[in-house]
Design an enzyme around this catalytic site. Structure first.
Site, PDB file in Angstrom:
ATOM      1  N   GLY A  75       0.787  -1.229   0.000  1.00 43.57           N
ATOM      2  CA  GLY A  75       0.000   0.000   0.000  1.00 43.57           C
ATOM      3  C   GLY A  75       0.818   1.278   0.000  1.00 43.57           C
ATOM      4  N   GLN A  76       2.150   1.155   0.032  1.00 48.67           N
ATOM      5  CA  GLN A  76       2.989   2.340   0.002  1.00 48.67           C
ATOM      6  C   GLN A  76       2.865   3.010  -1.364  1.00 48.67           C
ATOM      7  OE1 GLN A  76       3.881  -0.728   0.730  1.00 48.67           O
ATOM      8  NE2 GLN A  76       4.999  -0.827   2.637  1.00 48.67           N
ATOM      9  N   PRO A  77       3.078   4.332  -1.435  1.00 48.84           N
ATOM     10  CA  PRO A  77       2.913   5.060  -2.705  1.00 48.84           C
ATOM     11  C   PRO A  77       3.643   4.421  -3.885  1.00 48.84           C
ATOM     12  CG  PRO A  77       3.198   6.628  -0.928  1.00 48.84           C
ATOM     13  CD  PRO A  77       3.410   5.251  -0.330  1.00 48.84           C
ATOM     14  N   ARG A  78       4.838   3.890  -3.685  1.00 47.04           N
ATOM     15  CA  ARG A  78       5.595   3.339  -4.820  1.00 47.04           C
ATOM     16  C   ARG A  78       4.964   2.070  -5.395  1.00 47.04           C
ATOM     17  NH1 ARG A  78       8.906   1.787  -0.343  1.00 47.04           N
ATOM     18  NH2 ARG A  78       9.529  -0.394  -0.406  1.00 47.04           N
ATOM     19  N   PHE A  79       4.087   1.404  -4.631  1.00 43.18           N
ATOM     20  CA  PHE A  79       3.454   0.184  -5.124  1.00 43.18           C
ATOM     21  C   PHE A  79       2.059   0.423  -5.699  1.00 43.18           C
ATOM     22  CE2 PHE A  79       6.270  -1.550  -1.684  1.00 43.18           C
ATOM     23  CZ  PHE A  79       7.222  -2.052  -2.553  1.00 43.18           C
TER      24      PHE A  79
END
Length: 184
Positions: A75-79
């Site tokens: 769920g992190q922005p990069r994913f």
């Protein structure tokens, strides 16, 4: 004794000859409880020390003759840029929200609506789960529906439940909802 043996043989026959596999993608912002929920659904124990998912992970959840192949995406922005690709062609999308972290709701709403605008995801059922219902100062399901603006998501079936992966609250309802789409 005989009834138990009959049930085992019946379940084996169902899995062998009438088995259905369905794909489900679980997404949501970091720390919403996706990995914990998947661990509990697949028969594991809830743990407080889950490490953040890097990329994705997949688990199979067996319910009768249906196997749910569940993709748990980071769920992190990069994913988040991967979410759309892993949601294509699935039987259902499950979006998990931490209903005790009110500050993140606007970002969760924005990410969900941006994802639902992709034409190639049109028609795929959406289940929004408000996780951590066991915590104080959390949103109700009605408040979550409003906060996530779910009434404005069109071209698909949309449902919303409050759950607690930790307390295993409402997980049977989640599985029943998902199983409705096994043959989609």
């Amino acid at each position: 004794m005989a009834a138990g043996l009959f049930r085992k043989v019946y379940d084996w026959l169902l899995r062998t000859f009438w088995a259905t596999e369905m794909d489900v993608t679980m997404i949501g912002l970091q720390n919403a409880g996706k990995t914990s929920l998947l661990r509990v659904l697949s028969g594991g124990e809830f743990t407080l020390d889950s490490i953040p998912t890097v990329g994705f992970n997949m688990k199979r959840v067996q319910r009768g003759h249906v196997t749910l192949k569940c993709w748990d995406l980071g769920g992190q922005p990069r994913f988040r840029i991967m979410w759309e690709r892993y949601c294509r062609g699935v039987n259902a999308i499950v979006f998990i929200v931490d209903i005790a972290d009110i500050a993140l709701l606007p970002m969760a709403r924005e990410e969900l609506h941006a994802l639902m605008e992709h034409e190639n995801l049109e028609g795929i059922p959406l289940l929004v789960l408000g996780n951590k219902s066991d915590l104080p100062d959390k949103l109700s399901v009605d408040e979550l529906i409003d906060a996530m603006d779910l009434k404005n998501i069109a071209h698909r079936e949309v449902s919303c439940y409050g759950i607690s992966a930790k307390e295993e609250t409402n997980l049977d309802a989640v599985l029943q909802w998902l199983l409705k789409f096994a043959n989609r």
